[in-house]
Write a protein that holds these residues in place. Structure first.
Motif, PDB file in Angstrom:
ATOM      1  N   SER A   1      47.273  58.717 116.904  1.00 37.01           N
ATOM      2  CA  SER A   1      46.975  59.764 117.882  1.00 37.01           C
ATOM      3  C   SER A   1      48.014  60.873 117.867  1.00 37.01           C
ATOM      4  CB  SER A   1      46.890  59.153 119.287  1.00 37.01           C
ATOM      5  OG  SER A   1      45.862  58.198 119.359  1.00 37.01           O
ATOM      6  N   GLU A   2      49.285  60.502 117.674  1.00 34.27           N
ATOM      7  CA  GLU A   2      50.344  61.503 117.616  1.00 34.27           C
ATOM      8  C   GLU A   2      50.292  62.303 116.319  1.00 34.27           C
ATOM      9  OE1 GLU A   2      52.158  62.578 119.892  1.00 34.27           O
ATOM     10  OE2 GLU A   2      53.436  61.116 120.868  1.00 34.27           O
ATOM     11  N   SER A   3      49.697  61.713 115.278  1.00 37.13           N
ATOM     12  CA  SER A   3      49.691  62.348 113.954  1.00 37.13           C
ATOM     13  C   SER A   3      48.448  63.179 113.693  1.00 37.13           C
ATOM     14  CB  SER A   3      49.811  61.266 112.865  1.00 37.13           C
ATOM     15  OG  SER A   3      50.939  60.443 113.080  1.00 37.13           O
ATOM     16  N   THR A   4      47.487  63.147 114.608  1.00 36.70           N
ATOM     17  CA  THR A   4      46.233  63.873 114.400  1.00 36.70           C
ATOM     18  C   THR A   4      46.090  64.981 115.448  1.00 36.70           C
ATOM     19  OG1 THR A   4      45.123  62.179 115.738  1.00 36.70           O
ATOM     20  CG2 THR A   4      45.004  61.952 113.343  1.00 36.70           C
ATOM     21  N   PRO A   5      45.321  66.032 115.133  1.00 38.75           N
ATOM     22  CA  PRO A   5      45.148  67.141 116.086  1.00 38.75           C
ATOM     23  C   PRO A   5      44.447  66.686 117.360  1.00 38.75           C
ATOM     24  CG  PRO A   5      44.425  67.754 113.873  1.00 38.75           C
ATOM     25  CD  PRO A   5      44.640  66.270 113.853  1.00 38.75           C
ATOM     26  N   GLY A   6      44.734  67.378 118.445  1.00 39.81           N
ATOM     27  CA  GLY A   6      44.074  67.101 119.709  1.00 39.81           C
ATOM     28  C   GLY A   6      44.960  66.361 120.686  1.00 39.81           C
ATOM     29  N   PRO A   7      44.574  66.335 121.963  1.00 34.42           N
ATOM     30  CA  PRO A   7      45.351  65.629 122.991  1.00 34.42           C
ATOM     31  C   PRO A   7      45.446  64.145 122.683  1.00 34.42           C
ATOM     32  CG  PRO A   7      43.712  67.073 123.987  1.00 34.42           C
ATOM     33  CD  PRO A   7      43.410  67.026 122.523  1.00 34.42           C
ATOM     34  N   MET A   8      46.623  63.579 122.885  1.00 31.72           N
ATOM     35  CA  MET A   8      46.853  62.195 122.491  1.00 31.72           C
ATOM     36  C   MET A   8      45.982  61.218 123.274  1.00 31.72           C
ATOM     37  SD  MET A   8      50.409  60.056 122.363  1.00 31.72           S
ATOM     38  CE  MET A   8      50.324  59.555 124.067  1.00 31.72           C
ATOM     39  N   GLY A   9      45.809  61.459 124.571  1.00 32.63           N
ATOM     40  CA  GLY A   9      45.008  60.545 125.374  1.00 32.63           C
ATOM     41  C   GLY A   9      43.575  60.461 124.883  1.00 32.63           C
ATOM     42  N   ILE A  10      42.993  61.610 124.571  1.00 33.35           N
ATOM     43  CA  ILE A  10      41.618  61.633 124.067  1.00 33.35           C
ATOM     44  C   ILE A  10      41.538  60.975 122.696  1.00 33.35           C
ATOM     45  CG2 ILE A  10      39.695  63.133 123.392  1.00 33.35           C
ATOM     46  CD1 ILE A  10      40.717  65.152 125.443  1.00 33.35           C
ATOM     47  N   ASN A  11      42.526  61.239 121.851  1.00 37.56           N
ATOM     48  CA  ASN A  11      42.544  60.604 120.532  1.00 37.56           C
ATOM     49  C   ASN A  11      42.565  59.087 120.651  1.00 37.56           C
ATOM     50  OD1 ASN A  11      42.562  63.109 119.345  1.00 37.56           O
ATOM     51  ND2 ASN A  11      44.726  63.090 118.805  1.00 37.56           N
ATOM     52  N   MET A  12      43.362  58.582 121.597  1.00 37.84           N
ATOM     53  CA  MET A  12      43.447  57.131 121.769  1.00 37.84           C
ATOM     54  C   MET A  12      42.144  56.566 122.319  1.00 37.84           C
ATOM     55  SD  MET A  12      47.386  56.597 123.033  1.00 37.84           S
ATOM     56  CE  MET A  12      47.393  54.854 122.646  1.00 37.84           C
ATOM     57  N   ALA A  13      41.512  57.291 123.240  1.00 36.75           N
ATOM     58  CA  ALA A  13      40.216  56.845 123.749  1.00 36.75           C
ATOM     59  C   ALA A  13      39.185  56.798 122.624  1.00 36.75           C
ATOM     60  CB  ALA A  13      39.744  57.776 124.865  1.00 36.75           C
ATOM     61  N   THR A  14      39.188  57.825 121.776  1.00 34.78           N
ATOM     62  CA  THR A  14      38.264  57.863 120.643  1.00 34.78           C
ATOM     63  C   THR A  14      38.525  56.703 119.696  1.00 34.78           C
ATOM     64  OG1 THR A  14      38.206  60.283 120.795  1.00 34.78           O
ATOM     65  CG2 THR A  14      37.395  59.297 118.760  1.00 34.78           C
ATOM     66  N   TYR A  15      39.804  56.426 119.445  1.00 32.59           N
ATOM     67  CA  TYR A  15      40.201  55.330 118.549  1.00 32.59           C
ATOM     68  C   TYR A  15      39.682  53.994 119.084  1.00 32.59           C
ATOM     69  CZ  TYR A  15      43.410  52.695 115.476  1.00 32.59           C
ATOM     70  OH  TYR A  15      43.947  51.854 114.534  1.00 32.59           O
ATOM     71  N   VAL A  16      39.952  53.733 120.371  1.00 24.82           N
ATOM     72  CA  VAL A  16      39.516  52.461 120.970  1.00 24.82           C
ATOM     73  C   VAL A  16      37.995  52.375 120.985  1.00 24.82           C
ATOM     74  CG1 VAL A  16      39.486  51.082 123.068  1.00 24.82           C
ATOM     75  CG2 VAL A  16      41.586  52.238 122.380  1.00 24.82           C
ATOM     76  N   GLY A  17      37.345  53.469 121.388  1.00 20.33           N
ATOM     77  CA  GLY A  17      35.890  53.459 121.443  1.00 20.33           C
ATOM     78  C   GLY A  17      35.264  53.191 120.092  1.00 20.33           C
ATOM     79  N   TYR A  18      35.830  53.780 119.051  1.00 17.57           N
ATOM     80  CA  TYR A  18      35.292  53.565 117.702  1.00 17.57           C
ATOM     81  C   TYR A  18      35.528  52.124 117.251  1.00 17.57           C
ATOM     82  CZ  TYR A  18      34.295  54.259 112.765  1.00 17.57           C
ATOM     83  OH  TYR A  18      33.767  54.153 111.509  1.00 17.57           O
ATOM     84  N   THR A  19      36.709  51.584 117.582  1.00 12.92           N
ATOM     85  CA  THR A  19      37.023  50.200 117.204  1.00 12.92           C
ATOM     86  C   THR A  19      36.066  49.218 117.865  1.00 12.92           C
ATOM     87  OG1 THR A  19      39.363  50.765 116.954  1.00 12.92           O
ATOM     88  CG2 THR A  19      38.833  48.432 117.186  1.00 12.92           C
ATOM     89  N   VAL A  20      35.723  49.477 119.116  1.00 15.67           N
ATOM     90  CA  VAL A  20      34.902  48.537 119.881  1.00 15.67           C
ATOM     91  C   VAL A  20      33.413  48.782 119.681  1.00 15.67           C
ATOM     92  CG1 VAL A  20      34.327  47.753 122.219  1.00 15.67           C
ATOM     93  CG2 VAL A  20      36.702  48.251 121.617  1.00 15.67           C
ATOM     94  N   GLY A  21      33.000  50.065 119.667  1.00 14.34           N
ATOM     95  CA  GLY A  21      31.569  50.361 119.657  1.00 14.34           C
ATOM     96  C   GLY A  21      31.100  51.347 118.619  1.00 14.34           C
ATOM     97  N   GLY A  22      31.922  51.600 117.584  1.00 15.26           N
ATOM     98  CA  GLY A  22      31.511  52.516 116.530  1.00 15.26           C
ATOM     99  C   GLY A  22      31.508  53.967 116.994  1.00 15.26           C
ATOM    100  N   PRO A  23      30.824  54.847 116.272  1.00 13.85           N
ATOM    101  CA  PRO A  23      30.819  56.283 116.624  1.00 13.85           C
ATOM    102  C   PRO A  23      30.325  56.562 118.038  1.00 13.85           C
ATOM    103  CG  PRO A  23      29.937  55.956 114.420  1.00 13.85           C
ATOM    104  CD  PRO A  23      30.091  54.586 115.014  1.00 13.85           C
ATOM    105  N   ILE A  24      29.280  55.851 118.472  1.00 12.86           N
ATOM    106  CA  ILE A  24      28.774  56.057 119.830  1.00 12.86           C
ATOM    107  C   ILE A  24      29.820  55.636 120.854  1.00 12.86           C
ATOM    108  CG2 ILE A  24      26.994  55.391 121.490  1.00 12.86           C
ATOM    109  CD1 ILE A  24      25.060  55.042 119.172  1.00 12.86           C
ATOM    110  N   GLY A  25      30.475  54.524 120.599  1.00 15.94           N
ATOM    111  CA  GLY A  25      31.534  54.061 121.483  1.00 15.94           C
ATOM    112  C   GLY A  25      32.675  55.058 121.571  1.00 15.94           C
ATOM    113  N   ALA A  26      32.999  55.701 120.446  1.00 10.33           N
ATOM    114  CA  ALA A  26      34.065  56.709 120.437  1.00 10.33           C
ATOM    115  C   ALA A  26      33.713  57.879 121.345  1.00 10.33           C
ATOM    116  CB  ALA A  26      34.307  57.195 119.008  1.00 10.33           C
ATOM    117  N   VAL A  27      32.465  58.341 121.272  1.00 12.19           N
ATOM    118  CA  VAL A  27      32.027  59.467 122.107  1.00 12.19           C
ATOM    119  C   VAL A  27      32.025  59.068 123.578  1.00 12.19           C
ATOM    120  CG1 VAL A  27      30.095  60.986 122.657  1.00 12.19           C
ATOM    121  CG2 VAL A  27      30.664  60.496 120.263  1.00 12.19           C
ATOM    122  N   ILE A  28      31.508  57.895 123.883  1.00 20.01           N
ATOM    123  CA  ILE A  28      31.399  57.450 125.273  1.00 20.01           C
ATOM    124  C   ILE A  28      32.776  57.254 125.899  1.00 20.01           C
ATOM    125  CG2 ILE A  28      30.719  55.482 126.712  1.00 20.01           C
ATOM    126  CD1 ILE A  28      28.227  55.232 124.946  1.00 20.01           C
ATOM    127  N   ALA A  29      33.697  56.624 125.174  1.00 17.04           N
ATOM    128  CA  ALA A  29      35.046  56.420 125.703  1.00 17.04           C
ATOM    129  C   ALA A  29      35.749  57.745 125.942  1.00 17.04           C
ATOM    130  CB  ALA A  29      35.856  55.552 124.734  1.00 17.04           C
TER     131      ALA A  29
END
Length: 204
Positions: free
Chosen positions: A50-78
Motif C-alpha cells: 500500500s505504501e509502494s503503490t499510488p493512492g491513499p494507503m487506507g484505500i489501498n489496504m482495503a482493496t488488498y484485503v477485499g481482493y484477497t478475500v473476495g476477488g475483484p468484486i470483494g476489492a471494490v466492495i471493501a
C-alpha cells in the motif's frame, strides 16, 4: 454473504478510523483475529504494498484485503465500505462547519480527535515494528519470559538483523546523509524492494 461481511467490516473501519491510513492498522489486526482472513504477517505485506503503490494507503489496504478475500468484486466492495463514511461526513461538515467553527464544543471535539489519531498511529507503528524487527513467530509471551543472566543473548536471538540494518541505512540516507536526503521516496522504495528480494534469496 462474504461481500456483505466485507462491506460491513470496512464500513465500521471507515466510520471510526481517525488519522489516515496508518490508523487503520489496529482495526485490521482486530479484523484478522476475528475473521482469520489474513495473518499479522500479511498485514505487514499489505502495508508495504500500500505504501509502494499510488493512492491513499487506507484505500489501498482495503482493496488488498477485499481482493484477497473476495476477488475483484470483494476489492471494490471493501474499498466502497471504507470510503463511504468519510465521504458522507465530509459533505455534512462542509455544510455546517462554517457556522460552528468557533464553537467551544466543536474545538474540544477536534482536540480529542487529534489525540485519538496520534494514539492509533503510534499503536500501529509499534505493531509494524514488532513484525518487522523481530523474528517471525515471536509472541508477546516469549518476550515477557525473557530474564536472568541470559536475557541479552535471548533478546539478540529474537532480532531480525537484516530488517534493522536496512531500516538504519534508510534512516541515515533520508535524514542524515545530505546528498541523498532530497531524493524522491520512490527511489528508496525501489531500493528496499530489491534489497528485500536479495535478502530472501540469501536466506534460502
Amino acid at each position: 454473504m462474504i461481500y456483505l461481511r466485507l462491506f460491513w467490516e470496512f464500513l465500521k473501519i471507515g466510520m471510526f478510523t481517525v488519522g489516515g491510513g496508518m490508523a487503520t492498522l489496529p482495526f485490521l489486526y482486530d479484523l484478522s483475529s476475528k475473521t482469520g482472513w489474513f495473518t499479522a504477517s500479511q498485514i505487514a505485506d499489505m502495508l508495504a504494498v500500500s505504501e509502494s503503490t499510488p493512492g491513499p494507503m487506507g484505500i489501498n489496504m482495503a482493496t488488498y484485503v477485499g481482493y484477497t478475500v473476495g476477488g475483484p468484486i470483494g476489492a471494490v466492495i471493501a474499498s466502497i465500505g471504507l470510503i463511504l463514511p468519510g465521504a458522507i461526513l465530509v459533505l455534512i461538515i462542509m455544510t455546517v462547519l462554517s457556522k460552528f467553527r468557533d464553537n467551544k464544543y466543536v474545538e474540544g471535539a477536534f482536540y480529542g480527535l487529534r489525540a485519538a489519531s496520534v494514539g492509533l498511529i503510534a499503536a500501529a507503528g509499534l505493531l509494524v515494528a514488532k513484525i518487522t524487527f523481530l523474528q517471525s513467530g515471536v509472541s508477546a509471551s516469549e518476550l515477557a519470559s525473557l530474564g536472568g543472566s541470559e536475557i541479552l543473548p535471548n533478546i539478540m536471538g529474537l532480532l531480525n538483523y537484516k530488517a534493522i540494518i536496512l531500516a538504519t541505512v534508510l534512516l541515515v540516507l533520508t535524514r542524515v546523509f545530505e546528498p541523498t536526503r532530497k531524493l524522491h521516496p520512490v527511489i528508496f522504495i525501489g531500493i528496499s524492494a530489491v534489497v528485500g528480494i536479495v535478502f530472501s534469496y540469501a536466506g534460502q
